[in-house]
Design an enzyme around this catalytic site. Structure first.
Site, PDB file in Angstrom:
ATOM      1  N   ASN A 144       0.924  -1.131  -0.052  1.00 24.20           N
ATOM      2  CA  ASN A 144      -0.090   0.016   0.204  1.00 24.20           C
ATOM      3  C   ASN A 144       0.787   1.026  -0.018  1.00 24.20           C
ATOM      4  OD1 ASN A 144       0.824   0.594   2.720  1.00 24.20           O
ATOM      5  ND2 ASN A 144      -0.789  -0.776   3.396  1.00 24.20           N
ATOM      6  N   ASP A 166      -5.661  -8.129   1.314  1.00 28.92           N
ATOM      7  CA  ASP A 166      -5.943  -9.733   1.042  1.00 28.92           C
ATOM      8  C   ASP A 166      -6.618  -9.786  -0.325  1.00 28.92           C
ATOM      9  OD1 ASP A 166      -4.349 -10.023   3.245  1.00 28.92           O
ATOM     10  OD2 ASP A 166      -6.317 -10.617   4.721  1.00 28.92           O
TER      11      ASP A 166
END
Length: 473
Positions: A194, A263
């Site tokens: 991220n 995920d």
């Protein structure tokens, strides 16, 4: 970019990494504790969900892809709960269970869909975990993608051995990285940090251009195949050496909970690549999937029907004229959402007010309405020379424009028994003044437990009468 649903059932993926149990205590809160200024939660539900690498494997299985998982747990009830949940979801799991070592548990106290408190149960692994050379080599057989799901909990300490073993077999390696040293992922096919994780490595990026420049440098430094930076409300950026940057906007309509969104991204990527999709298409699918899962509470998976429906919405094909294969897929998705399927059929040569009223009444019998239309040859056989007035393509286009109609399909026979046998609607609707047993196909629908309904026709509304009036004038 045109999106389509991959064949996930032929896309085996192996996940290796930090497994954990996400545990939720749900209850009502109506008072403050007399012991301290904190709310009192009366727990009425306890829920366990696979987390970390286990959630990645669960997401892959939820898409319909064969998923295998290797991880480290303790010898405790949390590990048993994980194993049972994964087995029920169809995930093949191999756990290295360590005595006197607790399984990682993230306990969240919830009230009215709000997280009040999180309690973590975890200890550093005292041993060298995942020294599972033989098991990894065995599970890599037949696998099309390897995922390293690294949460920095210590289960993954041999990244390079895994990456090199997979590369030797020609298996792409996807890594969801953690920590301040990305060199451990050197040689991976794709890493998915991220923005915060990315900037921890390369430094703060003041704008998109700097992000791209630093990302391309990281690709070269670590010999990576590609880099995907997930950027929250700003979407995702895919970087590859020698290719222009691909920026995808965020797809979330409403963000409810970002738990497990990473995920979902890597699991969708892995399943799509394993199914043979190119990287830009796989990233677009992952972006779409992430937009769905952040609208759910807690650690959650996205199902194949949810993704297919999102693709249809994105491509504008959620409604309209469909072929049989498309229609059957649309019906499967609708049933996965507990929607009732209604079916009616006819020539619909010149659409008039009576047709519109009838179709609105038919749609009211359920959630989705299929209109099956006789093709030109069958209309000519039924109605005689000079019919149809409008070709089947035009008739279907007009019907598809009605708000009451979801899907339109043509059929060549005079009656729709063959189509009914394949579609198996919950409700068969026909307009007229005859008995239910006289409705063509009623025996088929009633035979599998469906319902047949006859609706009255609007008076003084008839295509034949309209045609005769035009001819006389």
């Amino acid at each position: 970019m045109k999106l389509s649903m991959p064949r996930f059932d032929q896309a085996p993926v192996l996940v290796v990494g930090d497994v954990m149990l996400d545990r939720y205590w749900h209850g009502g809160t109506s008072r403050i504790s007399p012991e301290a200024p904190v709310p009192v939660v009366k727990v009425d539900q306890i829920e366990d969900r696979p987390g970390g690498a286990a959630n990645v494997a669960l997401n892959i299985a939820a898409l319909g892809a064969p998923a295998s998982l290797i991880g480290v747990t303790g010898q405790d009830e949390a590990a048993d709960s994980l194993a049972n949940s994964l087995q029920a979801a169809g995930v093949r799991s191999v756990f290295q269970r360590i005595a006197h070592q607790p399984t990682i548990v993230k306990l969240r106290v919830m009230s009215r869909h709000q997280q009040l408190l999180r309690i973590d149960f975890e200890e550093p692994f005292a041993t060298d975990p995942l020294s599972l050379g033989a098991e990894v080599d065995s599970l890599l057989e037949g696998v099309k993608v390897l995922v390293l799901s690294d949460y920095g909990k210590g289960a993954l300490k041999n990244h390079q051995n895994l990456i090199q073993a997979a590369r030797a077999k020609g298996i792409p390696v996807l890594a969801d990285p953690k920590g301040k040293d990305f060199s451990i992922y050197r040689g991976a096919s794709l890493i998915t940090p991220n923005l915060s994780e990315f900037e921890t490595i390369v430094g703060r990026c003041v704008d998109e251009a700097e992000l791209v420049a630093k990302g391309l440098q990281l690709l070269q430094d670590l010999d990576l195949g590609a880099l995907l930076v997930t950027r929250g409300e700003h979407g995702m950026t895919l970087l590859r050496v020698g290719q222009p940057a691909l920026h995808l906007p965020a797809r979330a309509r409403e963000v409810f909970d970002v738990t497990g969104a990473g995920d979902t991204v890597i699991s969708t990527l892995a399943a799509a690549i394993a199914a043979g999709e190119d990287l830009p298409h796989a990233v677009a699918l992952a972006n779409l999937a992430a937009g769905i899962v952040v609208g759910k509470l807690g650690t959650a998976a996205i199902s194949a029907p949810e993704l297919r429906r999102a693709i249809q919405r994105e491509e504008g094909s959620e409604r309209g004229v469909l072929g049989l294969e498309q229609l059957l897929l649309a019906i499967d998705d609708a049933r996965a959402h507990n929607e009732k399927i209604v079916f009616t059929n006819g020539c619909f040569d010149i659409l008039h007010a009576g047709h519109v009223t009838y179709l609105e009444q038919a749609r009211a019998q359920g959630d989705r309405l299929i209109v099956a239309v006789n093709d030109d040859a069958s209309v000519s056989r039924l109605k005689g020379p000079g019919r149809p007035i409008n070709s089947v393509d035009r008739r279907m286009a007009v019907l598809a424009g009605l708000g009451a109609v979801d899907w339109v399909i043509s059929f060549p026979e005079g009656t729709p028994e063959n189509l009914l046998s394949q579609v198996k609607p919950d409700v068969l609707v026909k307009g007229g003044d005859y008995g239910i047993d006289q409705v063509v196909g009623a025996d088929i629908v009633k035979g599998y437990g469906g319902t047949v309904k006859v609706l009255g026709l609007v008076e003084n509304s008839s295509t034949t009468a309209i045609v005769e009036k035009i001819r006389k004038n």
